[in-house]
Design an enzyme around this catalytic site. Structure first.
Site, PDB file in Angstrom:
ATOM      1  N   LEU A  21       0.821  -1.205   0.000  1.00 58.24           N
ATOM      2  CA  LEU A  21       0.000   0.000   0.000  1.00 58.24           C
ATOM      3  C   LEU A  21       0.852   1.251   0.000  1.00 58.24           C
ATOM      4  CD1 LEU A  21      -2.895  -0.803   2.500  1.00 58.24           C
ATOM      5  CD2 LEU A  21      -3.087  -0.390   0.050  1.00 58.24           C
ATOM      6  N   GLY A  22       2.037   1.179   0.571  1.00 61.29           N
ATOM      7  CA  GLY A  22       2.902   2.341   0.646  1.00 61.29           C
ATOM      8  C   GLY A  22       3.788   2.269   1.863  1.00 61.29           C
ATOM      9  N   ALA A  23       4.529   3.332   2.097  1.00 63.50           N
ATOM     10  CA  ALA A  23       5.441   3.409   3.231  1.00 63.50           C
ATOM     11  C   ALA A  23       5.295   4.770   3.874  1.00 63.50           C
ATOM     12  CB  ALA A  23       6.889   3.173   2.793  1.00 63.50           C
ATOM     13  N   GLY A  24       5.510   4.823   5.170  1.00 69.60           N
ATOM     14  CA  GLY A  24       5.424   6.075   5.908  1.00 69.60           C
ATOM     15  C   GLY A  24       6.550   6.179   6.908  1.00 69.60           C
ATOM     16  N   VAL A  29       3.481  -0.592   4.669  1.00 65.71           N
ATOM     17  CA  VAL A  29       2.096  -1.017   4.817  1.00 65.71           C
ATOM     18  C   VAL A  29       1.737  -1.960   3.670  1.00 65.71           C
ATOM     19  CG1 VAL A  29      -0.296  -0.307   5.159  1.00 65.71           C
ATOM     20  CG2 VAL A  29       1.566   1.239   5.804  1.00 65.71           C
ATOM     21  N   LYS A  43       0.705  -3.153   8.864  1.00 67.67           N
ATOM     22  CA  LYS A  43       1.806  -2.193   8.904  1.00 67.67           C
ATOM     23  C   LYS A  43       2.950  -2.751   9.729  1.00 67.67           C
ATOM     24  CE  LYS A  43       1.524   2.228   8.917  1.00 67.67           C
ATOM     25  NZ  LYS A  43       1.260   3.668   9.192  1.00 67.67           N
ATOM     26  N   ASP A 138      -1.851  12.561  15.700  1.00 74.56           N
ATOM     27  CA  ASP A 138      -1.270  12.645  14.348  1.00 74.56           C
ATOM     28  C   ASP A 138      -2.380  12.769  13.302  1.00 74.56           C
ATOM     29  OD1 ASP A 138       0.791  12.840  12.563  1.00 74.56           O
ATOM     30  OD2 ASP A 138       1.173  10.695  12.424  1.00 74.56           O
TER      31      ASP A 138
END
Length: 539
Positions: A21-24, A29, A43, A138
């Site tokens: 899904l992506g990274a943060g 994730v 995650k 957040d």
């Protein structure tokens, strides 16, 4: 979503990884699923965060705290890593919807009507978080999902757990530059007023495409942004005059000068269902495309159906996800067959050990509280109703051991199984029903997979009125996994037809044989206090 990298593991914690899904800032994730088909967002926590000697304890504590928030505006925690596991991970419900950040980047700012609806919905979400004694810490555009029924606040458990690590290891602060409150910038203090400040900043972004401390086209450093937040006034160019006073109040430097979530809702005076009637143009098509993509990813085991597009009735805000409906006052009786969200799905993989109850009914007519229906729980070695609020503490799960699938219900399962929980007389009538007894009876007979295998009857006694808000369901045997069986409710009707309850079919339940005379029931979604944690064979 994009394909997995060759270096990605095939599974984490017993959950298969399906896509990225992506990274943060916290980690990577993934899209995952339970064995019974429920989609998850899994995650992983970055290695350097886990190096802090106290992070693991904070991680478990904060995820447990997050699990107390049950509302239509938050996603449920499903599972998380056991002690000592690396990488640490967290699995939550996955909702196929764009984030506010993604939507504004691709489609531009939201119309004023949609921003006003977004403000009301997110204020409701923060009120639920704050009533649980928590702060999000957040709130930012990438942590707001524009789901069909309600916008959702996501991703606050790991952020809170990382708080001490950021301060002690990097001298930084918790939160995201541009959306943090002044008190977070100057002292690292983050509480309910800080969430309101962040909400104001998010709403400025939603309506203008820029945060209140950013100028179009510029890319200031984090230090510049933090200085502006602490010492400069927000830039509200492009904010409609009808919204400017509200957002200005949210962005006050002093925490005491900001409105509470309750006060925001009073000023907005928004009615139920405002978001569904104010969806930005194109959002419905975007969500449908994402649901189709997700269904294909989950095939062939458990394709998902798109979320039912049902506008909520007056005075009633149905739960998005798998929790109880929220009752704000006397709603009218709903039409026969109306459902209030997709059916819950029980796990057949890692065990989620907390006392829970699924809601499959809503009472109509007189004053209504959220009705728990079928009490389902994982074994945890604790008594029913343990803890100050009747909920057991979720513990990290273990990966499942592979077992050979069977094609029929084992003979040892045939019979009648019963369990009783204390209910929740102290429920708030909004998230938790006021009940004083939850009784469940499951009767099973021999059947092959796919056939009718029995039924379950729940009696949920509403405190004060004595009404039975339970449902009676016919069960089919959907899946077999060694000592665990997955059942589907192919019919569902009120246990007491006179109670004004509407029941939905299609729920999936998992029972696990934990002894010759004991079945344990599992649930991944919302939990209601006072549920039985196990069923005992009845003579």
């Amino acid at each position: 979503m994009r394909r997995l990298d060759p270096t990605d593991p095939p599974a984490i914690g017993g959950y298969p990884l399906l896509a990225r899904l992506g990274a943060g800032g916290m980690g990577q994730v993934f899209v995952s699923r339970t064995a019974s088909g429920r989609p998850l967002a899994l995650k992983t926590v970055r290695t350097e965060l886990g190096l802090d000697p106290g992070f693991e304890q904070r991680f478990a504590r904060e995820i447990t705290n997050s699990d107390q928030v049950r509302s239509p505006w938050t996603v449920s925690v499903v599972d998380y890593s056991p002690a000592g596991h690396r990488p640490q991970w967290l699995a939550t419900e996955y909702v196929a919807a764009p984030s506010l950040a993604d939507w504004v980047e691709s489609d531009g700012p939201l119309p004023e009507s949609a921003v006003r609806a977004l403000a009301a919905e997110l204020a409701e979400g923060l009120r639920a978080v704050h009533r649980a004694g928590l702060a999000h810490r957040d709130v930012k555009p990438s942590n707001v999902l524009l789901a069909r029924r309600h916008p959702l606040l996501i991703d606050f458990g790991i952020a809170r757990a990382a708080d001490d690590t950021r301060h002690t290891r990097t001298g930084g602060v918790i939160g995201s530059p541009g959306y943090m409150a002044p008190e977070q910038v100057t002292g690292g203090i983050s509480a309910e007023p800080g969430d309101i400040f962040s909400l104001g900043a998010v709403l400025v972004y939603a309506v203008t495409g820029n945060g209140p401390f950013l100028r179009p086209g510029e890319e200031p450093s984090a230090a510049q942004l933090l200085y502006r937040i602490a010492h400069e006034e927000p830039v509200l160019d492009g904010v409609p005059q009808t919204l400017a006073p509200l957002l200005t109040a949210c962005l006050e430097k002093s925490p005491q000068a900001r409105p509470t979530a309750d006060e925001l809702l009073e000023r907005l005076a928004a009615g139920p269902g405002i978001w569904t009637s104010a969806l930005p143009p194109g959002l419905e098509a975007d969500i449908t495309a994402r649901e189709t993509e997700l269904s294909a990813l989950l095939e062939p085991s458990a394709p998902l159906s798109p979320e039912p597009q049902l506008p909520p009735p007056p005075h009633q805000a149905p739960q998005t996800g798998f929790g109880p409906p929220i009752a704000y006052g006397p709603p009218p009786a709903l039409p026969s067959g109306t459902t209030l969200g997709p059916p819950p799905v029980a796990p057949t993989g890692p065990a989620r050990r907390s006392a829970r109850a699924w809601t499959a009914a809503v009472a109509g007519g007189a004053v209504v509280t959220a009705a728990v229906v079928t009490a389902l729980a994982w074994p945890d070695g604790t008594d029913d109703g343990a803890g100050g609020n009747g909920r057991t503490t979720p513990t990290a799960s273990l990966s499942p051991s592979p077992t050979a699938a069977q094609n029929a219900l084992p003979a040892s399962w045939v019979g009648t199984w019963k369990g009783t929980g204390p209910g929740s007389p102290s429920g708030d009538g909004i998230v938790n029903a006021r009940t004083n007894r939850v009784a469940v009876t499951v009767t099973l007979h021999a059947a092959d997979r796919g056939g009718i295998v029995g039924r379950q009857v729940s009696h949920v006694t509403e405190d004060g009125t004595g009404r039975d808000l339970g449902c009676t369901e016919t069960l089919s045997l959907r899946e077999t996994h060694g000592t665990s069986m997955v059942f589907e409710a192919v019919t569902s009707a009120p246990t007491d037809p006179s109670a004004g309850v509407i029941c939905q079919r299609g729920n999936l339940y998992t029972l696990t044989k934990t002894g010759a005379e004991t079945l344990t029931l599992g649930n991944e979604g919302s939990q209601t206090t006072g549920s039985p944690s196990r069923l005992i064979r009845s003579p």
